[in-house]
Every structure is written in structure tokens, then in C-alpha cells.
Design a protein around this motif. Structure first.
Motif, PDB file in Angstrom:
ATOM      1  N   PHE A 207       0.814  -1.215   0.000  1.00 36.91           N
ATOM      2  CA  PHE A 207       0.000   0.000   0.000  1.00 36.91           C
ATOM      3  C   PHE A 207       0.853   1.272   0.000  1.00 36.91           C
ATOM      4  CE2 PHE A 207      -2.797  -3.330   1.145  1.00 36.91           C
ATOM      5  CZ  PHE A 207      -4.048  -2.959   0.674  1.00 36.91           C
ATOM      6  N   GLY A 208       1.633   1.425  -1.050  1.00 40.20           N
ATOM      7  CA  GLY A 208       2.457   2.618  -1.190  1.00 40.20           C
ATOM      8  C   GLY A 208       3.712   2.612  -0.351  1.00 40.20           C
ATOM      9  N   GLY A 209       4.057   1.450   0.201  1.00 42.08           N
ATOM     10  CA  GLY A 209       5.215   1.328   1.076  1.00 42.08           C
ATOM     11  C   GLY A 209       6.517   1.106   0.334  1.00 42.08           C
ATOM     12  N   PRO A 210       7.529   0.562   1.017  1.00 40.75           N
ATOM     13  CA  PRO A 210       8.876   0.458   0.448  1.00 40.75           C
ATOM     14  C   PRO A 210       8.952  -0.311  -0.859  1.00 40.75           C
ATOM     15  CG  PRO A 210       8.917   0.057   2.806  1.00 40.75           C
ATOM     16  CD  PRO A 210       7.476   0.113   2.417  1.00 40.75           C
ATOM     17  N   ASP A 211       8.207  -1.405  -1.002  1.00 41.11           N
ATOM     18  CA  ASP A 211       8.271  -2.184  -2.236  1.00 41.11           C
ATOM     19  C   ASP A 211       7.736  -1.382  -3.423  1.00 41.11           C
ATOM     20  OD1 ASP A 211       9.300  -4.290  -0.806  1.00 41.11           O
ATOM     21  OD2 ASP A 211       7.401  -5.366  -0.669  1.00 41.11           O
ATOM     22  N   THR A 212       6.630  -0.682  -3.192  1.00 46.71           N
ATOM     23  CA  THR A 212       6.060   0.146  -4.260  1.00 46.71           C
ATOM     24  C   THR A 212       7.010   1.278  -4.629  1.00 46.71           C
ATOM     25  OG1 THR A 212       3.845  -0.331  -3.425  1.00 46.71           O
ATOM     26  CG2 THR A 212       4.051   1.510  -4.948  1.00 46.71           C
ATOM     27  N   VAL A 213       7.569   1.930  -3.617  1.00 47.51           N
ATOM     28  CA  VAL A 213       8.506   3.030  -3.866  1.00 47.51           C
ATOM     29  C   VAL A 213       9.731   2.533  -4.609  1.00 47.51           C
ATOM     30  CG1 VAL A 213      10.031   4.700  -2.763  1.00 47.51           C
ATOM     31  CG2 VAL A 213       7.702   4.385  -1.903  1.00 47.51           C
ATOM     32  N   ARG A 214      10.262   1.387  -4.188  1.00 49.25           N
ATOM     33  CA  ARG A 214      11.456   0.852  -4.846  1.00 49.25           C
ATOM     34  C   ARG A 214      11.177   0.544  -6.313  1.00 49.25           C
ATOM     35  NH1 ARG A 214      11.899  -3.310  -1.954  1.00 49.25           N
ATOM     36  NH2 ARG A 214      12.937  -2.198  -0.250  1.00 49.25           N
ATOM     37  N   ALA A 215      10.009  -0.027  -6.595  1.00 50.03           N
ATOM     38  CA  ALA A 215       9.657  -0.346  -7.982  1.00 50.03           C
ATOM     39  C   ALA A 215       9.575   0.909  -8.836  1.00 50.03           C
ATOM     40  CB  ALA A 215       8.324  -1.092  -8.015  1.00 50.03           C
ATOM     41  N   LEU A 216       9.086   1.991  -8.247  1.00 49.95           N
ATOM     42  CA  LEU A 216       9.005   3.254  -8.993  1.00 49.95           C
ATOM     43  C   LEU A 216      10.390   3.841  -9.224  1.00 49.95           C
ATOM     44  CD1 LEU A 216       7.151   5.448 -10.192  1.00 49.95           C
ATOM     45  CD2 LEU A 216       7.137   6.532  -7.930  1.00 49.95           C
ATOM     46  N   VAL A 217      11.208   3.853  -8.194  1.00 48.68           N
ATOM     47  CA  VAL A 217      12.531   4.460  -8.299  1.00 48.68           C
ATOM     48  C   VAL A 217      13.420   3.692  -9.271  1.00 48.68           C
ATOM     49  CG1 VAL A 217      14.652   4.972  -7.010  1.00 48.68           C
ATOM     50  CG2 VAL A 217      12.415   5.532  -6.026  1.00 48.68           C
ATOM     51  N   ASP A 218      13.298   2.360  -9.294  1.00 51.84           N
ATOM     52  CA  ASP A 218      14.173   1.588 -10.206  1.00 51.84           C
ATOM     53  C   ASP A 218      13.535   1.362 -11.581  1.00 51.84           C
ATOM     54  OD1 ASP A 218      12.402  -0.588 -10.019  1.00 51.84           O
ATOM     55  OD2 ASP A 218      13.658  -1.705  -8.618  1.00 51.84           O
TER      56      ASP A 218
END
Length: 311
Positions: A207-218
Motif C-alpha cells: 500500500f504505497g510502502g517500500p516495495d512500491t517506492v522501490r519499484a518506482l525508483v528503479d
């Protein structure tokens, strides 16, 4: 709370508040007669509650400390539970004040609500909560809600400022919680409101946490659903795309309280908080509490109140 956490979605309405067990009851009687409270409100102790996520506790501390500075007698009962518990608690006096989110609260009363702007949601909410002998005061500029987010680099490379601009970069991948594939402000709304339909949906459970953020950044995904008060927005140099068609309903912070404690003095004190509180403030407050500093909610709230000139 974001906005919003996994618990908020699990509560059974559109992006509702977090789900945990109810935490105790106040011994104060919110209906006791006034005997001259220094803050001008009811003589009973005001019990401030919160949902069970850090942002809500921070907001609860802000309300409690702002009221104490005005001479109100205040105690706190934080980490309570979903609206199925907090609303009855407000009615029976277990608590009598809690920070809320206007869109989520309206969804609790009307899952088919069509209001989207802050003004329209607030207007509908006033009547909705009155049926339960509750009152809402002025909402803050601060919002914790779902948002379509991209990296600053991707935005600059493609000329993106709003959700409508995503039409220029189709096809792309979008990362979000699994429910986003069916929610009205998710994939279906992206197509019906903005005409953006060539999207590969990639579900993430955080829900918008670290996994989601990491996928966006990479660049595993080019767009992600991340809540507007996430400290990652600043830490990872991310951009919240504007929503000119109000696809996502307002989720402004505002006080919800039992009608039994409603007074002009209480309203003045809490409206002063709402007049100062911004989304950027919530990001910074969450970063202090949830980030490396690990400040207490009480300390972060106290510092913010001083900086805002409210204590």
C-alpha cells in the motif's frame, strides 16, 4: 492515512481508517454540566483518540497539546481501531474527539458518495455526522490520500505535471495495492476520467510502502499509487501528479467530535490548528516519527505547535 495503510483499506469502505482492537475507555463524563473550564468548554475532561497508525497519533497529540495550551483538561486514548469502533466510542463518551479524514469519513456514512472537492465533501459530511450526534470543524489544507506519483526525472523527461499528461506516455506500468485495479479512482477511473487505458497493472501488497517506492525508483513501474504524506516523496525526489478532474476525492484532516463538547471556544482552538496544518507538515512530522530520528509523536507535535505559533 495515508494515509493510507493496509489496515485502512481493510476497514470495509473506500480507503477507510486502520483496523485494530479498541483501547480502553475514559472515565470522564462528556455530558457533565459546565462549571467554568478555563478553556471555555465543557467541564468534563476531553479525551482525544486516534486511529492505530503513526500519523493519526501525531495529529491526536497536536489536538491534545493545542487544547491544553488553551486551558482545556485533556487526556488521550490513542491506537483505538476502525470507524466501526471510533464512532461508537465518540457516542458513548469513551473518547470525544479524534482527528479524521473528510473523504474517508463521508465514505463510512455513504459508500456511494459523489462529492470530490474539499468544500463539497465537508458540506455533505456536516449533515452525515449530525445523525450520530457528532460534529466536524473546519478541515485543514493537509491531506493524506492516494496519489498518482512519478519520479521527478520521469516527469521532466516527459513533460508530466498532471494525471491527464499520462496519456502522452502510454503504454506504461503502474504499481499499486491489488484493490487499485478495481477502485473507482484506480485503473477504471484512470480510463473513464482521463482516457488513459493502455496500462500494465503491477500489484504490490504494501500500500504505497517500500516495495512500491522501490519499484518506482528503479523503473520497474513508471507510475505508482503512493499516499500524499509519505516521507518517500521527499526522500526519493518523487512528484505527485495534479488531479484537475478530482478523480480522487478530498481527504483533508479535520476534527470529529461528540456534539456534547461542542463550544465556540473549542472550535476556535481546533480551527486555529487546521488553519496552519499543511500536507508538507504531515510529511515532515511523519519523517521525524517514522524515520531515522524516531522522535515520539508527542515531541514532534510539540515542536510543530511551537513553530506554528500555536503554543
Amino acid at each position: 492515512m495515508s494515509i493510507f495503510s493496509k489496515g485502512r483499506v481493510a476497514a470495509g469502505v473506500i480507503a477507510v481508517g486502520a483496523v485494530v482492537a479498541l483501547a480502553g475507555c475514559s472515565q470522564a463524563d462528556p455530558t457533565a454540566p459546565d462549571t467554568g473550564n478555563a478553556g471555555g468548554g465543557d467541564s468534563s475532561q476531553i479525551t482525544v483518540g486516534s486511529f492505530a497508525f503513526p500519523e493519526s497519533e501525531i495529529l491526536g497529540e497536536i489536538y491534545a497539546q493545542a487544547l491544553e495550551a488553551r486551558g482545556f483538561d485533556v487526556q488521550t486514548k490513542f491506537n483505538i481501531g476502525p470507524r466501526q469502533q471510533t464512532i461508537p466510542a465518540l457516542q458513548d463518551g469513551s473518547i470525544n474527539l479524534i482527528p479524521e479524514y473528510n473523504g474517508n469519513l463521508l465514505a463510512y456514512y455513504d459508500t456511494e458518495f459523489t462529492q470530490r472537492t474539499t468544500e463539497d465533501v465537508d458540506a455533505a459530511l456536516t449533515d452525515a455526522v449530525a445523525a450520530d450526534d457528532l460534529v466536524v470543524y473546519s478541515s485543514a489544507e493537509a491531506e493524506d490520500k492516494d496519489a498518482y506519483v512519478v519520479t521527478q526525472a520521469y516527469a521532466e523527461a516527459n513533460g508530466l505535471t498532471s494525471i491527464a499528461d499520462l496519456a502522452k506516455v502510454q503504454p506504461f506500468s503502474l504499481g499499486a495495492n491489488p484493490q487499485f485495479a478495481e477502485l473507482g479512482y484506480g485503473i477504471p477511473g484512470l480510463a473513464s476520467v482521463y482516457g488513459v487505458s493502455d496500462v500494465t497493472f503491477v500489484p504490490y501488497e504494501d500500500f504505497g510502502g517500500p516495495d512500491t517506492v522501490r519499484a518506482l525508483v528503479d523503473n520497474t513501474v513508471q507510475v505508482a499509487d503512493i499516499y500524499t504524506t509519505s516521507p518517500a516523496l521527499v526522500a526519493e525526489n518523487l512528484l505527485v501528479l495534479e488531479d484537475p478532474e478530482n478523480l480522487i476525492a478530498a481527504q483533508n484532516v479535520l476534527p470529529l467530535l461528540s456534539a456534547s463538547i461542542d463550544t465556540p471556544e473549542l472550535k476556535e482552538a481546533l480551527d486555529a490548528v487546521s488553519a496552519k496544518l499543511t500536507t508538507d507538515d504531515l510529511i515532515a512530522l511523519r519523517d521525524r516519527v517514522e524515520g531515522s530520528e524516531q522522535a515520539s509523536a508527542s515531541t514532534a507535535a510539540a515542536d510543530w505547535l511551537k513553530e506554528a505559533g500555536l503554543v
